[in-house]
Design a protein around this motif. Sequence first.
Motif, PDB file in Angstrom:
ATOM      1  N   GLY A  32      12.204   0.875   5.284  1.00  0.00           N
ATOM      2  CA  GLY A  32      11.201  -0.039   4.756  1.00  0.00           C
ATOM      3  C   GLY A  32      10.835  -1.160   5.711  1.00  0.00           C
ATOM      4  N   ARG A  33      11.198  -1.058   7.033  1.00  0.00           N
ATOM      5  CA  ARG A  33      10.891  -2.108   8.012  1.00  0.00           C
ATOM      6  C   ARG A  33       9.566  -1.783   8.699  1.00  0.00           C
ATOM      7  NH1 ARG A  33      16.849  -1.461  10.422  1.00  0.00           N
ATOM      8  NH2 ARG A  33      15.842   0.540  10.875  1.00  0.00           N
ATOM      9  N   TYR A  34       8.739  -2.819   8.841  1.00  0.00           N
ATOM     10  CA  TYR A  34       7.446  -2.620   9.482  1.00  0.00           C
ATOM     11  C   TYR A  34       7.623  -2.164  10.930  1.00  0.00           C
ATOM     12  CZ  TYR A  34       5.044  -4.950   5.595  1.00  0.00           C
ATOM     13  OH  TYR A  34       4.540  -5.266   4.371  1.00  0.00           O
ATOM     14  N   THR A  35       6.919  -1.080  11.276  1.00  0.00           N
ATOM     15  CA  THR A  35       6.858  -0.629  12.672  1.00  0.00           C
ATOM     16  C   THR A  35       5.447  -0.785  13.232  1.00  0.00           C
ATOM     17  OG1 THR A  35       6.448   1.635  11.887  1.00  0.00           O
ATOM     18  CG2 THR A  35       8.740   1.029  12.360  1.00  0.00           C
ATOM     19  N   TYR A  36       4.473  -1.032  12.356  1.00  0.00           N
ATOM     20  CA  TYR A  36       3.098  -1.287  12.793  1.00  0.00           C
ATOM     21  C   TYR A  36       2.409  -2.108  11.722  1.00  0.00           C
ATOM     22  CZ  TYR A  36      -1.887  -0.742  13.469  1.00  0.00           C
ATOM     23  OH  TYR A  36      -3.229  -1.014  13.605  1.00  0.00           O
ATOM     24  N   CYS A  37       1.571  -3.070  12.148  1.00  0.00           N
ATOM     25  CA  CYS A  37       0.725  -3.845  11.242  1.00  0.00           C
ATOM     26  C   CYS A  37      -0.620  -4.076  11.928  1.00  0.00           C
ATOM     27  CB  CYS A  37       1.349  -5.208  10.921  1.00  0.00           C
ATOM     28  SG  CYS A  37       2.735  -5.131   9.787  1.00  0.00           S
ATOM     29  N   SER A  38      -1.694  -3.816  11.212  1.00  0.00           N
ATOM     30  CA  SER A  38      -3.006  -4.159  11.767  1.00  0.00           C
ATOM     31  C   SER A  38      -3.188  -5.680  11.680  1.00  0.00           C
ATOM     32  CB  SER A  38      -4.112  -3.437  11.001  1.00  0.00           C
ATOM     33  OG  SER A  38      -4.227  -3.942   9.683  1.00  0.00           O
ATOM     34  N   ARG A  39      -4.172  -6.184  12.461  1.00  0.00           N
ATOM     35  CA  ARG A  39      -4.354  -7.631  12.536  1.00  0.00           C
ATOM     36  C   ARG A  39      -4.877  -8.240  11.233  1.00  0.00           C
ATOM     37  NH1 ARG A  39      -3.179  -9.705  17.116  1.00  0.00           N
ATOM     38  NH2 ARG A  39      -3.058  -8.411  19.001  1.00  0.00           N
ATOM     39  N   MET A  40      -5.319  -7.412  10.296  1.00  0.00           N
ATOM     40  CA  MET A  40      -5.791  -7.943   9.021  1.00  0.00           C
ATOM     41  C   MET A  40      -4.670  -8.651   8.260  1.00  0.00           C
ATOM     42  SD  MET A  40      -8.207  -8.609   7.015  1.00  0.00           S
ATOM     43  CE  MET A  40      -9.480  -7.815   7.995  1.00  0.00           C
ATOM     44  N   VAL A  41      -3.393  -8.401   8.627  1.00  0.00           N
ATOM     45  CA  VAL A  41      -2.295  -9.086   7.967  1.00  0.00           C
ATOM     46  C   VAL A  41      -2.405 -10.595   8.169  1.00  0.00           C
ATOM     47  CG1 VAL A  41      -0.723  -8.918   9.942  1.00  0.00           C
ATOM     48  CG2 VAL A  41       0.210  -9.119   7.632  1.00  0.00           C
ATOM     49  N   ILE A  97       0.158 -18.078  -3.210  1.00  0.00           N
ATOM     50  CA  ILE A  97       0.425 -16.704  -3.608  1.00  0.00           C
ATOM     51  C   ILE A  97      -0.800 -15.837  -3.329  1.00  0.00           C
ATOM     52  CG2 ILE A  97       0.871 -15.164  -5.585  1.00  0.00           C
ATOM     53  CD1 ILE A  97       3.328 -16.635  -4.752  1.00  0.00           C
ATOM     54  N   VAL A  98      -0.567 -14.673  -2.725  1.00  0.00           N
ATOM     55  CA  VAL A  98      -1.616 -13.685  -2.504  1.00  0.00           C
ATOM     56  C   VAL A  98      -1.202 -12.406  -3.243  1.00  0.00           C
ATOM     57  CG1 VAL A  98      -2.873 -12.301  -0.816  1.00  0.00           C
ATOM     58  CG2 VAL A  98      -2.173 -14.646  -0.249  1.00  0.00           C
ATOM     59  N   VAL A  99      -2.096 -11.895  -4.088  1.00  0.00           N
ATOM     60  CA  VAL A  99      -1.793 -10.673  -4.840  1.00  0.00           C
ATOM     61  C   VAL A  99      -2.409  -9.494  -4.109  1.00  0.00           C
ATOM     62  CG1 VAL A  99      -1.980  -9.476  -7.042  1.00  0.00           C
ATOM     63  CG2 VAL A  99      -1.769 -11.977  -6.998  1.00  0.00           C
ATOM     64  N   LEU A 100      -1.569  -8.512  -3.759  1.00  0.00           N
ATOM     65  CA  LEU A 100      -2.001  -7.326  -3.030  1.00  0.00           C
ATOM     66  C   LEU A 100      -1.817  -6.077  -3.894  1.00  0.00           C
ATOM     67  CD1 LEU A 100      -0.373  -8.012   0.472  1.00  0.00           C
ATOM     68  CD2 LEU A 100      -2.700  -8.574  -0.284  1.00  0.00           C
ATOM     69  N   GLU A 101      -2.672  -5.115  -3.608  1.00  0.00           N
ATOM     70  CA  GLU A 101      -2.518  -3.791  -4.213  1.00  0.00           C
ATOM     71  C   GLU A 101      -2.145  -2.835  -3.091  1.00  0.00           C
ATOM     72  OE1 GLU A 101      -5.074  -1.244  -7.332  1.00  0.00           O
ATOM     73  OE2 GLU A 101      -5.991  -1.392  -5.343  1.00  0.00           O
ATOM     74  N   THR A 102      -0.988  -2.183  -3.210  1.00  0.00           N
ATOM     75  CA  THR A 102      -0.428  -1.378  -2.132  1.00  0.00           C
ATOM     76  C   THR A 102      -0.496   0.104  -2.467  1.00  0.00           C
ATOM     77  OG1 THR A 102       1.099  -3.186  -1.641  1.00  0.00           O
ATOM     78  CG2 THR A 102       1.598  -1.041  -0.666  1.00  0.00           C
ATOM     79  N   SER A 103      -0.895   0.897  -1.479  1.00  0.00           N
ATOM     80  CA  SER A 103      -0.894   2.361  -1.596  1.00  0.00           C
ATOM     81  C   SER A 103      -0.298   2.934  -0.325  1.00  0.00           C
ATOM     82  CB  SER A 103      -2.310   2.898  -1.788  1.00  0.00           C
ATOM     83  OG  SER A 103      -2.908   2.357  -2.948  1.00  0.00           O
ATOM     84  N   GLY A 104       0.397   4.064  -0.430  1.00  0.00           N
ATOM     85  CA  GLY A 104       1.019   4.640   0.750  1.00  0.00           C
ATOM     86  C   GLY A 104       1.334   6.104   0.589  1.00  0.00           C
ATOM     87  N   ASP A 121      -2.783  -2.299   2.320  1.00  0.00           N
ATOM     88  CA  ASP A 121      -2.730  -3.346   1.304  1.00  0.00           C
ATOM     89  C   ASP A 121      -4.121  -3.942   1.163  1.00  0.00           C
ATOM     90  OD1 ASP A 121      -0.078  -4.126   0.053  1.00  0.00           O
ATOM     91  OD2 ASP A 121       0.510  -3.784   2.147  1.00  0.00           O
ATOM     92  N   ARG A 122      -4.491  -4.222  -0.073  1.00  0.00           N
ATOM     93  CA  ARG A 122      -5.807  -4.794  -0.350  1.00  0.00           C
ATOM     94  C   ARG A 122      -5.631  -6.079  -1.149  1.00  0.00           C
ATOM     95  NH1 ARG A 122      -9.623  -0.486  -2.685  1.00  0.00           N
ATOM     96  NH2 ARG A 122      -9.546   0.072  -0.460  1.00  0.00           N
ATOM     97  N   ASP A 123      -6.374  -7.102  -0.786  1.00  0.00           N
ATOM     98  CA  ASP A 123      -6.293  -8.389  -1.477  1.00  0.00           C
ATOM     99  C   ASP A 123      -7.050  -8.298  -2.812  1.00  0.00           C
ATOM    100  OD1 ASP A 123      -6.186 -10.974  -2.340  1.00  0.00           O
ATOM    101  OD2 ASP A 123      -7.047 -11.871  -0.535  1.00  0.00           O
ATOM    102  N   ILE A 124      -6.323  -8.434  -3.889  1.00  0.00           N
ATOM    103  CA  ILE A 124      -6.955  -8.433  -5.221  1.00  0.00           C
ATOM    104  C   ILE A 124      -6.587  -9.717  -5.965  1.00  0.00           C
ATOM    105  CG2 ILE A 124      -7.033  -5.893  -5.404  1.00  0.00           C
ATOM    106  CD1 ILE A 124      -4.559  -6.131  -7.277  1.00  0.00           C
ATOM    107  N   SER A 125      -6.441 -10.811  -5.211  1.00  0.00           N
ATOM    108  CA  SER A 125      -5.959 -12.054  -5.804  1.00  0.00           C
ATOM    109  C   SER A 125      -6.814 -12.522  -6.972  1.00  0.00           C
ATOM    110  CB  SER A 125      -5.883 -13.149  -4.743  1.00  0.00           C
ATOM    111  OG  SER A 125      -4.931 -12.812  -3.762  1.00  0.00           O
ATOM    112  N   GLU A 126      -8.125 -12.292  -6.899  1.00  0.00           N
ATOM    113  CA  GLU A 126      -8.995 -12.775  -7.968  1.00  0.00           C
ATOM    114  C   GLU A 126      -8.673 -12.114  -9.297  1.00  0.00           C
ATOM    115  OE1 GLU A 126     -13.091 -12.525  -6.991  1.00  0.00           O
ATOM    116  OE2 GLU A 126     -12.934 -13.753  -5.190  1.00  0.00           O
ATOM    117  N   LEU A 127      -8.371 -10.828  -9.241  1.00  0.00           N
ATOM    118  CA  LEU A 127      -8.031 -10.103 -10.475  1.00  0.00           C
ATOM    119  C   LEU A 127      -6.544  -9.791 -10.563  1.00  0.00           C
ATOM    120  CD1 LEU A 127     -10.966  -7.519 -10.636  1.00  0.00           C
ATOM    121  CD2 LEU A 127     -10.716  -9.607 -11.978  1.00  0.00           C
TER     122      LEU A 127
END
Length: 436
Positions: A32-41, A97-104, A121-127
């Motif tokens: 479960g350790r990150y080996t890659y992250c796009s700059r959108m993080v 707090i940032v609410v994310l929706e994760t798929s993998g 991961d997608r930012d869905i903080s509004e909802l």
Amino acid sequence: MTSDAGVRRDLQHLRELLDHNSDWAWEVDAQGRYTYCSRMVTALLGHPPEAMLGRTPFEFMPPAEAARVGEAFAAIIAERRAFSGLVNRNLHADGRIVVLETSGVPFFDSAGDLRGYRGIDRDISELGERVLQLEAVYDHAAVPMSTVDTAGILVMGNRAMAALCEHDGPVAGLRLTDLLPEAAQWLDADLALARDGQPLPTHEFAWRTRWLYAAPHALHDALGRVAGLSIAWMDITARRQAEQLLTEANRRLEGYARQDYVTGLYNRRDLDERLALEIGRARRDGSPLSLCMADVDYFKAYNDGAGHLAGDDCLRTIAGALRRAVSRPGDAVSRYGGEEFVVVLAGTDEAGAAHVAERLRACVEALDLAHPSSPLGRVTVSVGVVTCRPQRDPVAADDAAAVAGLLRLADHALYAAKHAGRNRVATEPLPTTLPV
């Protein structure tokens, strides 16, 4: 060189797509350790990609959220399955707090071993906060609730549902019929009804030592197709036990309503109904039907001399003797009223009825109960007997009239036995027309 340059251009183009996509792309290893992250993080959580590498997603969540999501993700890894729509709270670098929706999706090495997951991961903080709040309400609701897809797999199930099924841990991803095998009796049929647009029934069924209640409702996707069932559950064991107790109490009350309170024998109500049934049976199969009516000799004098309590004791003793005198399970002894008793003998002809009547008389005489006011010095009974064959004899068509007529004839025979000296049996021949 031209080929290498083309590959480099393609890789650069891919990086730019990933880095500028509104979704954050990532890869984690089997731990479960990150080996890659796009700059959108950086835009989502305020951390540069290099700050994420080697760390797990749970390090960027509030402790309670990390525990909740960690438990869910552990179940996903254990099954090595893809997932989507995993909503989770994360801490931004500035503390909000940032609410994310994760798929993998999982990926594997050439030997088939799990190497890790790739996803977005997608930012869905509004909802998202509202979704999480609704999920929290759902998960902590006192009523067990679950959602199954069209394959019968639990998509959601709250804690009360897990407790109801006596399952330790989340139930999402499990097959409903593995948790509750009895649901197999109706799950597929309910899904078929839902596809046909039909209303769904509720279900009550026994499970282990308890009774469960299920109320399913159809779920539809955006195109109106059936996507599964939402099912509310309830443990109704206490209610079913109360119903069983009530049924037993009603059965006992019904028995009391047909029972004479002094002797414990069947009462006049039961006698009339039983006799009507036996007349109907005798009409159908042509069998004989006999009655024996017994009356305690000089009982008024016994009551006057010994008192009513002693009189009741005497009647109870006689009732016991009469019960012992009849041998077949279907023979019914009833208290007709006062000191009179009636024995219904289905399928019994004249000779058989006379034999039973004599046994009734002899059993009471053998009690040897003292009766100072009787010329015989002890308690005795007189017995009148009548036998009919409803297919042949003039028995009234009306049940009530037929019952009354046979009882009247038995009473005539009883009177004859008393008139002849008491402590004896007399038989009443059938007249051309039965009295009513």
